[in-house]
Design a protein around this motif. Structure first.
Motif, PDB file in Angstrom:
ATOM      1  N   ALA A  19       0.827  -1.213   0.000  1.00 57.25           N
ATOM      2  CA  ALA A  19       0.000   0.000   0.000  1.00 57.25           C
ATOM      3  C   ALA A  19       0.856   1.256   0.000  1.00 57.25           C
ATOM      4  O   ALA A  19       0.467   2.288  -0.554  1.00 57.25           O
ATOM      5  N   THR A  20       2.021   1.178   0.648  1.00 54.42           N
ATOM      6  CA  THR A  20       2.938   2.321   0.729  1.00 54.42           C
ATOM      7  C   THR A  20       4.350   1.838   0.469  1.00 54.42           C
ATOM      8  O   THR A  20       4.781   0.842   1.045  1.00 54.42           O
ATOM      9  N   VAL A  21       5.064   2.544  -0.391  1.00 58.57           N
ATOM     10  CA  VAL A  21       6.484   2.287  -0.623  1.00 58.57           C
ATOM     11  C   VAL A  21       7.247   3.548  -0.238  1.00 58.57           C
ATOM     12  O   VAL A  21       6.822   4.666  -0.560  1.00 58.57           O
ATOM     13  N   LEU A  22       8.354   3.379   0.473  1.00 60.33           N
ATOM     14  CA  LEU A  22       9.162   4.503   0.929  1.00 60.33           C
ATOM     15  C   LEU A  22      10.513   4.516   0.227  1.00 60.33           C
ATOM     16  O   LEU A  22      11.179   3.481   0.108  1.00 60.33           O
ATOM     17  N   LEU A  23      10.924   5.703  -0.204  1.00 59.84           N
ATOM     18  CA  LEU A  23      12.279   5.973  -0.689  1.00 59.84           C
ATOM     19  C   LEU A  23      12.807   7.156   0.113  1.00 59.84           C
ATOM     20  O   LEU A  23      12.714   8.307  -0.305  1.00 59.84           O
ATOM     21  N   MET A  24      13.344   6.856   1.270  1.00 60.52           N
ATOM     22  CA  MET A  24      13.774   7.892   2.198  1.00 60.52           C
ATOM     23  C   MET A  24      15.268   8.153   2.087  1.00 60.52           C
ATOM     24  O   MET A  24      16.008   7.417   1.445  1.00 60.52           O
ATOM     25  N   ASP A  25      15.703   9.235   2.756  1.00 66.13           N
ATOM     26  CA  ASP A  25      17.129   9.531   2.923  1.00 66.13           C
ATOM     27  C   ASP A  25      17.878   9.585   1.591  1.00 66.13           C
ATOM     28  O   ASP A  25      19.008   9.141   1.479  1.00 66.13           O
ATOM     29  N   GLY A  26      17.217  10.129   0.565  1.00 64.05           N
ATOM     30  CA  GLY A  26      17.856  10.264  -0.728  1.00 64.05           C
ATOM     31  C   GLY A  26      17.897   8.990  -1.552  1.00 64.05           C
ATOM     32  O   GLY A  26      18.596   8.931  -2.569  1.00 64.05           O
ATOM     33  N   ASN A  27      17.120   7.967  -1.167  1.00 65.78           N
ATOM     34  CA  ASN A  27      17.184   6.687  -1.870  1.00 65.78           C
ATOM     35  C   ASN A  27      16.567   6.704  -3.263  1.00 65.78           C
ATOM     36  O   ASN A  27      16.637   5.705  -3.978  1.00 65.78           O
ATOM     37  N   ILE A  28      16.000   7.829  -3.682  1.00 67.27           N
ATOM     38  CA  ILE A  28      15.637   7.986  -5.083  1.00 67.27           C
ATOM     39  C   ILE A  28      16.907   7.895  -5.942  1.00 67.27           C
ATOM     40  O   ILE A  28      16.833   7.666  -7.160  1.00 67.27           O
ATOM     41  N   GLY A  29      18.060   8.016  -5.312  1.00 72.80           N
ATOM     42  CA  GLY A  29      19.331   7.914  -6.025  1.00 72.80           C
ATOM     43  C   GLY A  29      19.765   6.503  -6.355  1.00 72.80           C
ATOM     44  O   GLY A  29      20.699   6.304  -7.133  1.00 72.80           O
ATOM     45  N   ILE A  30      19.110   5.486  -5.792  1.00 74.51           N
ATOM     46  CA  ILE A  30      19.524   4.097  -5.985  1.00 74.51           C
ATOM     47  C   ILE A  30      19.609   3.752  -7.473  1.00 74.51           C
ATOM     48  O   ILE A  30      18.657   3.940  -8.215  1.00 74.51           O
ATOM     49  N   GLY A  31      20.760   3.247  -7.883  1.00 74.12           N
ATOM     50  CA  GLY A  31      20.953   2.804  -9.255  1.00 74.12           C
ATOM     51  C   GLY A  31      21.312   3.901 -10.234  1.00 74.12           C
ATOM     52  O   GLY A  31      21.649   3.621 -11.384  1.00 74.12           O
ATOM     53  N   GLY A  32      21.199   5.157  -9.811  1.00 73.66           N
ATOM     54  CA  GLY A  32      21.564   6.257 -10.694  1.00 73.66           C
ATOM     55  C   GLY A  32      20.598   6.511 -11.828  1.00 73.66           C
ATOM     56  O   GLY A  32      20.936   7.206 -12.790  1.00 73.66           O
ATOM     57  N   ASP A  33      19.374   5.982 -11.744  1.00 76.64           N
ATOM     58  CA  ASP A  33      18.382   6.149 -12.813  1.00 76.64           C
ATOM     59  C   ASP A  33      17.007   6.319 -12.172  1.00 76.64           C
ATOM     60  O   ASP A  33      16.294   5.334 -11.938  1.00 76.64           O
ATOM     61  N   PRO A  34      16.587   7.554 -11.870  1.00 76.10           N
ATOM     62  CA  PRO A  34      15.314   7.770 -11.171  1.00 76.10           C
ATOM     63  C   PRO A  34      14.116   7.206 -11.917  1.00 76.10           C
ATOM     64  O   PRO A  34      13.189   6.682 -11.286  1.00 76.10           O
ATOM     65  N   ALA A  35      14.113   7.305 -13.250  1.00 71.47           N
ATOM     66  CA  ALA A  35      12.964   6.798 -14.006  1.00 71.47           C
ATOM     67  C   ALA A  35      12.828   5.295 -13.838  1.00 71.47           C
ATOM     68  O   ALA A  35      11.716   4.772 -13.632  1.00 71.47           O
ATOM     69  N   ALA A  36      13.937   4.567 -13.896  1.00 73.41           N
ATOM     70  CA  ALA A  36      13.889   3.114 -13.725  1.00 73.41           C
ATOM     71  C   ALA A  36      13.428   2.744 -12.320  1.00 73.41           C
ATOM     72  O   ALA A  36      12.652   1.794 -12.136  1.00 73.41           O
ATOM     73  N   LEU A  37      13.872   3.501 -11.331  1.00 73.78           N
ATOM     74  CA  LEU A  37      13.474   3.205  -9.957  1.00 73.78           C
ATOM     75  C   LEU A  37      11.993   3.491  -9.738  1.00 73.78           C
ATOM     76  O   LEU A  37      11.287   2.711  -9.085  1.00 73.78           O
ATOM     77  N   LEU A  38      11.499   4.582 -10.293  1.00 73.31           N
ATOM     78  CA  LEU A  38      10.077   4.895 -10.168  1.00 73.31           C
ATOM     79  C   LEU A  38       9.217   3.862 -10.901  1.00 73.31           C
ATOM     80  O   LEU A  38       8.136   3.487 -10.430  1.00 73.31           O
ATOM     81  N   TYR A  39       9.690   3.404 -12.045  1.00 71.28           N
ATOM     82  CA  TYR A  39       8.959   2.370 -12.764  1.00 71.28           C
ATOM     83  C   TYR A  39       8.904   1.090 -11.929  1.00 71.28           C
ATOM     84  O   TYR A  39       7.863   0.429 -11.840  1.00 71.28           O
TER      85      TYR A  39
END
Length: 221
Positions: A124-144
């Motif tokens: 129901a909820t997914v968290l990307l905290m503490d700058g973890n949108i940076g994981i993998g160096g590709d925000p679009a791939a991570l959001l997908y």
């Protein structure tokens, strides 16, 4: 469909990054992400290893249903949710982070977000905290990928950079005393850049807020 980023290199770097492991075991820094040009991004290990603060509380209040914390680190949010009787799972590629989460009373797995995960499509909820949108160096791939994990109508909470930034770089974990891990891809994304990545990957920004110097965005499917 967006291709997955170079996650294998990122996983190896975090897993084998001795400065990161040592900092988690000690519960304190100094610890940084070092860019190739020498620029340092401080990592707030002490906050990660402490109880949730006021900014974290604003995120916890928005968590609904089963929660998946991607890149949970030492697990402060997973543990806090468990203490409230909320089903929550943390994932992290660092065995030291997973071990610390479990010892503190949380549930965690040593996995990359791009690995097969339990309950895909039902969180129901997914968290990307503490700058973890940076994981993998590709925000679009991570959001997908996050869109594959969340349930219909679910939410994603992303902690963004405070600055209006959108960069993809190679970094190393650095303890500021000569200890460095291997290089891996990372990204830094501010609120405006996150919005530009969101809709093409199936997300709609719902709420943006900040607490002290930390900034958050809640997105919905």
């Amino acid at each position: 469909m967006t291709a997955a980023p170079d996650t294998a290199r990122s996983v190896r770097a975090w897993r084998d990054g001795d400065p990161y492991t040592n900092a988690l075991r000690a519960g304190r820094g100094p610890l940084y992400l070092r860019r190739g040009d020498g620029w340092l991004l401080p990592l707030d290990v002490e906050r990660w290893c402490a109880a949730p603060d006021g900014a974290d509380a604003t995120v916890l209040a928005r968590c609904r249903g089963p929660v998946l914390d991607v890149g949970c680190g030492p697990g402060r949010l997973v543990v806090a949710l468990a203490a409230r009787g909320r089903p929550a799972l943390g994932i992290d590629v660092s065995p030291a982070a997973v071990d610390r989460t479990i010892r503190a009373g949380g549930t965690a797995l040593c996995r990359s977000v791009f690995d097969p995960l339990p309950k895909e499509g039902r969180w129901a909820t997914v968290l990307l905290m503490d700058g973890n949108i940076g994981i993998g160096g590709d925000p679009a791939a991570l959001l997908y990928r996050a869109a594959q994990l969340v349930a219909p109508g679910g939410t994603l909470v992303v902690e963004t950079a405070a600055q209006d930034v959108d960069e993809r770089v190679e970094v190393r974990v650095d303890d500021g005393r000569g200890g460095r891990g291997p290089a891996f891809p990372w990204s830094r994304v501010g609120h405006r850049a996150l919005r530009s990545y969101a809709e093409p990957t199936g997300w709609h920004p719902r709420t943006h807020w900040h607490y002290a110097e930390r900034h958050f965005t809640q997105l919905t499917r």
